[in-house]
Motif scaffolding. Structure first.
Motif, PDB file in Angstrom:
ATOM      1  N   ILE A   1      44.842  42.310  42.025  1.00  0.00           N
ATOM      2  CA  ILE A   1      44.331  43.260  41.015  1.00  0.00           C
ATOM      3  C   ILE A   1      43.966  42.706  39.647  1.00  0.00           C
ATOM      4  N   ILE A   2      43.251  43.221  39.131  1.00  0.00           N
ATOM      5  CA  ILE A   2      42.908  43.022  37.622  1.00  0.00           C
ATOM      6  C   ILE A   2      43.267  43.758  36.811  1.00  0.00           C
ATOM      7  N   PRO A   3      43.714  43.657  35.575  1.00  0.00           N
ATOM      8  CA  PRO A   3      44.105  44.684  34.600  1.00  0.00           C
ATOM      9  C   PRO A   3      42.872  45.117  33.888  1.00  0.00           C
TER      10      PRO A   3
ATOM     11  N   LEU B   1      40.982  38.075  32.158  1.00  0.00           N
ATOM     12  CA  LEU B   1      42.039  37.634  32.869  1.00  0.00           C
ATOM     13  C   LEU B   1      41.861  37.662  34.278  1.00  0.00           C
ATOM     14  N   PRO B   2      42.295  36.179  35.185  1.00  0.00           N
ATOM     15  CA  PRO B   2      42.215  36.377  36.273  1.00  0.00           C
ATOM     16  C   PRO B   2      43.137  37.357  37.053  1.00  0.00           C
ATOM     17  N   PRO B   3      42.878  37.578  38.470  1.00  0.00           N
ATOM     18  CA  PRO B   3      43.883  38.701  39.207  1.00  0.00           C
ATOM     19  C   PRO B   3      45.289  38.344  39.456  1.00  0.00           C
ATOM     20  N   LEU B   4      46.128  38.976  39.359  1.00  0.00           N
ATOM     21  CA  LEU B   4      47.770  39.156  39.727  1.00  0.00           C
ATOM     22  C   LEU B   4      47.566  39.674  41.108  1.00  0.00           C
ATOM     23  N   PHE B   5      49.047  39.765  41.476  1.00  0.00           N
ATOM     24  CA  PHE B   5      49.256  40.344  42.923  1.00  0.00           C
ATOM     25  C   PHE B   5      50.120  41.686  42.736  1.00  0.00           C
ATOM     26  N   SER B   6      49.957  42.540  43.745  1.00  0.00           N
ATOM     27  CA  SER B   6      50.832  43.657  43.792  1.00  0.00           C
ATOM     28  C   SER B   6      51.007  44.140  45.065  1.00  0.00           C
ATOM     29  N   ASN B   7      52.196  44.568  45.650  1.00  0.00           N
ATOM     30  CA  ASN B   7      52.292  45.219  47.036  1.00  0.00           C
ATOM     31  C   ASN B   7      53.137  46.752  46.663  1.00  0.00           C
ATOM     32  N   TRP B   8      52.778  47.142  45.398  1.00  0.00           N
ATOM     33  CA  TRP B   8      53.387  48.393  45.023  1.00  0.00           C
ATOM     34  C   TRP B   8      52.387  49.693  44.677  1.00  0.00           C
TER      35      TRP B   8
ATOM     36  N   SER C   1      41.841  46.983  42.306  1.00  0.00           N
ATOM     37  CA  SER C   1      41.913  46.255  43.346  1.00  0.00           C
ATOM     38  C   SER C   1      40.831  45.312  43.656  1.00  0.00           C
ATOM     39  N   GLN C   2      41.190  44.023  43.868  1.00  0.00           N
ATOM     40  CA  GLN C   2      39.914  43.158  44.405  1.00  0.00           C
ATOM     41  C   GLN C   2      39.768  42.939  45.805  1.00  0.00           C
ATOM     42  N   GLY C   3      40.428  43.887  46.485  1.00  0.00           N
ATOM     43  CA  GLY C   3      40.452  43.789  47.946  1.00  0.00           C
ATOM     44  C   GLY C   3      41.762  43.558  48.628  1.00  0.00           C
ATOM     45  N   GLY C   4      41.899  43.715  49.889  1.00  0.00           N
ATOM     46  CA  GLY C   4      43.127  43.538  50.551  1.00  0.00           C
ATOM     47  C   GLY C   4      43.728  44.601  51.081  1.00  0.00           C
ATOM     48  N   ALA C   5      44.812  45.087  51.260  1.00  0.00           N
ATOM     49  CA  ALA C   5      45.636  46.054  51.913  1.00  0.00           C
ATOM     50  C   ALA C   5      45.337  47.580  51.363  1.00  0.00           C
ATOM     51  N   LEU C   6      44.960  47.553  49.968  1.00  0.00           N
ATOM     52  CA  LEU C   6      45.121  49.006  49.376  1.00  0.00           C
ATOM     53  C   LEU C   6      43.879  49.920  49.996  1.00  0.00           C
TER      54      LEU C   6
ATOM     55  N   ALA D   1      41.429  53.107  50.324  1.00  0.00           N
ATOM     56  CA  ALA D   1      40.057  53.474  49.396  1.00  0.00           C
ATOM     57  C   ALA D   1      40.595  54.268  48.340  1.00  0.00           C
ATOM     58  N   GLN D   2      41.600  55.025  48.590  1.00  0.00           N
ATOM     59  CA  GLN D   2      42.188  56.191  47.626  1.00  0.00           C
ATOM     60  C   GLN D   2      42.993  55.504  46.744  1.00  0.00           C
ATOM     61  N   HIS D   3      43.224  54.115  46.580  1.00  0.00           N
ATOM     62  CA  HIS D   3      44.051  53.303  45.694  1.00  0.00           C
ATOM     63  C   HIS D   3      43.374  52.108  45.154  1.00  0.00           C
ATOM     64  N   THR D   4      42.119  52.300  44.886  1.00  0.00           N
ATOM     65  CA  THR D   4      41.452  51.275  44.336  1.00  0.00           C
ATOM     66  C   THR D   4      41.695  50.919  42.891  1.00  0.00           C
ATOM     67  N   GLU D   5      42.511  51.972  42.371  1.00  0.00           N
ATOM     68  CA  GLU D   5      42.862  51.834  40.926  1.00  0.00           C
ATOM     69  C   GLU D   5      44.384  52.693  41.077  1.00  0.00           C
ATOM     70  N   MET D   6      45.234  51.833  40.213  1.00  0.00           N
ATOM     71  CA  MET D   6      46.648  52.368  40.363  1.00  0.00           C
ATOM     72  C   MET D   6      47.213  51.878  39.066  1.00  0.00           C
ATOM     73  N   PRO D   7      48.074  52.582  38.552  1.00  0.00           N
ATOM     74  CA  PRO D   7      49.039  52.335  37.501  1.00  0.00           C
ATOM     75  C   PRO D   7      49.525  50.697  37.710  1.00  0.00           C
TER      76      PRO D   7
END
Length: 681
Positions: free
Chosen positions: A383-385, A413-420, A437-442, A444-450
């Motif tokens: 994810i990127i902020p 900033l470069p991306p970090l990681f999250s599994n939450w 989200s920059q791709g991965g397991a999230l 479609a409805q969670h492409t943006e998250m807090p």
């Protein structure tokens, strides 16, 4: 006669039945207006031979060319420096060149906006082109809509001058700390001369150094030091010897303020296991002279690499807690219960950073202290902020005082990681940054998250980062030509925001800093609560700024969730007091006040060269002309603007005119009167 009257009335009635419309068209030639922008900044005091740039501007405004322009067009005179103002009459004798900054872009935008309904044929600009505040004038000129005719006053040759070009030091320090002050010097036309550089507290010299001025165009640095002795705001200054022949002495002195605090902050960093984020945070916090860091890294159950877990007697001195990956499944229940009890009973502010090992079940014991709703676990994604509207004004996220620069820094900033995944912030809490989200397991409805959230309820504060890999914002930035300024500023801001204690009061005023340079933008934020400590969204909030020369008042804008914001630029140096008041339905809810300091800083004399190249590019971009003062007559003669004719039309529905009915009634009365005179009735 009767037949004629009856026929005329009948025809008139039939005519009106068809609802005729009268079309009228008017043509008006609009008078051409020409804006006259006059630079009244301090750099216009610089001498060009026997005259100052301001004197040259005065003489130009008195010439026959300007008088001829006044006869041909309607002139709109504006004076500009750090601000722009319209003047009713141009009195050259009353011009004062004392502005503390030059904002050409603001002047262009203001005249464009103010004369939106007029026919603005062009703008005649008198300036040295040395802009040092606001946007790039070329970015405004690109969509200005009228040509700019610029008179470039001043030479591009460097003036003989010794100046303090930069000054770097800590704005906040602690009693007994030895503080460095980095001073950068330039000395055009004085290469090889030796000068004394002094650091003063009030008028007492506390450190000095003798240096040799480098070759023209080069900059040199000298480091001075002082030891902070008493808490509070302290006024300091750096000055350098004045040499005969300097164009100005205004840049030989630079004042600044330092806020001295009583003691260092005690920070406890607790991690569930060794990891790159832990190593990075330790290095970052240990480099901060204002922080005393205690680290406890879990080895197994209740055993830590650095020693025993803090005892109850040690907790009283701890100011802030950082939980890195805690709680995890490996966290000892006794240790976690002790941590939970302390956070809840002593209301210690804390920073909560998740890792892969964070335990959802154990988090529930501090759920009431966290800013987010219950977490859901997902597969890892990058994810990127992206700053939210709230994050742009929150002190935790402010790396640069210019909001557009601040947003740009976070976006790089470069991306970090999250599994939450969290559904959002709790009531009264704020989402400061989203994780895109920059791709991965999230899904479609969670492409943006807090991603970064804050909580401030009563005297309880917390910040949560729902991701890991913070070290990447340091390590990967250097590889792309960047720096670690964002993560360094974020951690520092978070620590200081968390540790700042505020009383439980209905109105809270805060600023993004306490010490500013002259002309730097000040961000004011007011939070308003009712008796039940719920945000109030219908308040009228004003801020009274008490400057050394007198008071002024600002109206704050509702930003939602009980927050009200505004900005101001303060130019007068000295101590300020700002008092905010909130009024709801005519009743005062409460007041709050803060103190801040403005250090004298005049960018007008950091570079004494004129910038005619900028004015030339601005004129070319807008299809205008530019030139030196002796080209004023030819430039004015070339100002030809096409006539602008305004066409207006009006439609009149004749059937709706009251006069038509009156005419019909009069004609019928006349017909009846004639018949009566003839004895026909």
């Amino acid at each position: 006669m009767l037949v004629f009257l009856r026929a005329f009335v009948l025809v008139l009635i039939c005519f009106l039945v068809f609802a005729p419309v009268l079309h009228l068209t008017f043509h008006e030639i609009k008078q051409v207006a020409v804006g006259v922008l006059i630079d009244t900044s301090s750099s216009m005091q610089i001498s060009e031979g026997e005259k100052t740039r301001g004197d040259i501007a005065r003489e130009l405004l008195r010439t026959d060319a300007v008088e001829a322009l006044r006869r041909r067009f309607r002139l709109l005179p504006y004076l500009f420096a750090e601000n722009t103002q319209l003047v009713q009459a141009l009195d050259t004798d009353s011009l004062v060149f004392d502005g503390t900054a030059t904002d050409i872009a603001q002047a262009l935008k203001m005249i464009q906006e103010a004369e939106r309904d007029a026919y603005l044929g062009g703008i005649l600009l008198f300036s040295d082109g040395a802009y040092n505040s606001g946007e790039d004038p070329l970015s405004v000129g690109d969509h200005l809509g009228c040509p700019v005719y610029a008179i470039a006053i001043g030479e591009t040759k460097p003036k003989p001058d010794v100046l303090i070009s930069r000054l770097l030091t800590h704005e906040i320090t602690y009693v007994d700390n030895r503080v460095p002050v980095e001073v950068s010097l330039k000395g055009p036309e004085f290469a090889g001369r030796r000068v004394s550089v002094r650091l003063l507290k009030e008028k007492e010299v506390i450190d000095r150094s003798v240096v040799t001025i480098p070759s023209d165009g080069l900059e040199m640095s000298v480091r001075l030091h002082y030891t902070a002795e008493q808490p509070g705001f302290q006024k300091m200054s750096v000055d350098v010897d004045r040499l005969e022949g300097e164009i100005t002495f205004a840049n030989n002195l630079r004042e600044f303020y330092v806020r001295v605090l009583k003691s260092k902050l005690n920070v406890l960093l607790v991690a569930d296991a060794p990891n790159p984020d832990l190593a990075f945070l330790k290095r970052l916090l240990l480099a901060d002279e204002s922080i005393f860091l205690m680290t406890r890294t879990q080895r197994q159950e209740a055993v830590f690499y650095e020693g025993a877990f803090p005892s109850p007697s040690e907790w009283s001195s701890i100011d802030i807690v950082i939980l890195l990956g805690l709680p995890s499944q490996a966290t000892d229940p006794v240790i976690w219960d002790r941590l939970t009890a302390i956070l809840q009973t002593q209301k210690k502010p804390f920073l909560f950073v998740t890792t892969k090992r964070t335990d959802l079940q154990k988090i529930q014991t501090i759920d009431g202290l966290l800013p987010f709703h219950r977490l859901q676990k997902s597969l890892e994604t990058s994810i990127i902020p992206r700053l939210t509207a709230e994050g742009r004004i929150h002190p935790v996220m402010r790396i640069d005082d210019r909001w557009e620069v601040n947003v740009s820094l976070w976006n790089r900033l470069p991306p970090l990681f999250s599994n939450w995944i969290s559904t959002g912030a709790k009531p009264g809490c704020q989402v400061l940054a989203l994780g895109v989200s920059q791709g991965g397991a999230l899904s479609a409805q969670h492409t943006e998250m807090p991603f970064i959230l804050s909580r401030h309820v009563g005297d309880e504060k917390s910040v949560a980062v729902l991701g890991y890999g913070l070290y990447r914002w340091d390590l990967l930035m250097w590889g792309t030509g960047g720096t670690h300024d964002v993560i360094k500023g974020f951690v520092s801001n978070t620590v200081r925001w968390l540790v700042t204690r505020e009383e439980e009061k209905p109105v809270r005023l805060s600023t993004n800093k306490t010490i500013y340079r002259s002309g730097e933008e000040v961000f004011l934020t007011v939070q308003v609560y009712d008796e039940m400590y719920r945000p109030v969204t219908s308040a009228q909030v004003t801020a009274r700024i008490q400057a050394p020369s007198g008071p002024s008042t600002l109206r704050l804008t509702d930003a939602g969730e009980g927050r009200y914001v505004t900005t101001a630029r303060l130019y007068e140096s000295g101590a300020y007091q700002v008092e905010a008041e909130a009024v709801v339905q005519g009743r005062s809810v409460g007041r709050d006040s803060v103190e801040l300091s403005i250090s004298s800083f005049n960018p007008e004399f950091l570079d004494t060269k004129a910038n005619p190249r900028l004015l030339e590019r601005l004129a070319t971009l807008t299809a205008g002309r530019s030139g030196p003062p002796d080209s004023l007559t030819s430039i004015v003669d070339s100002m030809r603007f096409p006539e602008q004719t305004v066409h207006t039309s009006r439609e009149i529905e004749l059937a709706h005119l009251p006069g038509m009915l009156i005419i019909i009634v009069i004609l019928l009365c006349l017909e009846w009167f004639i018949r009566k005179r003839r004895g026909m009735v």
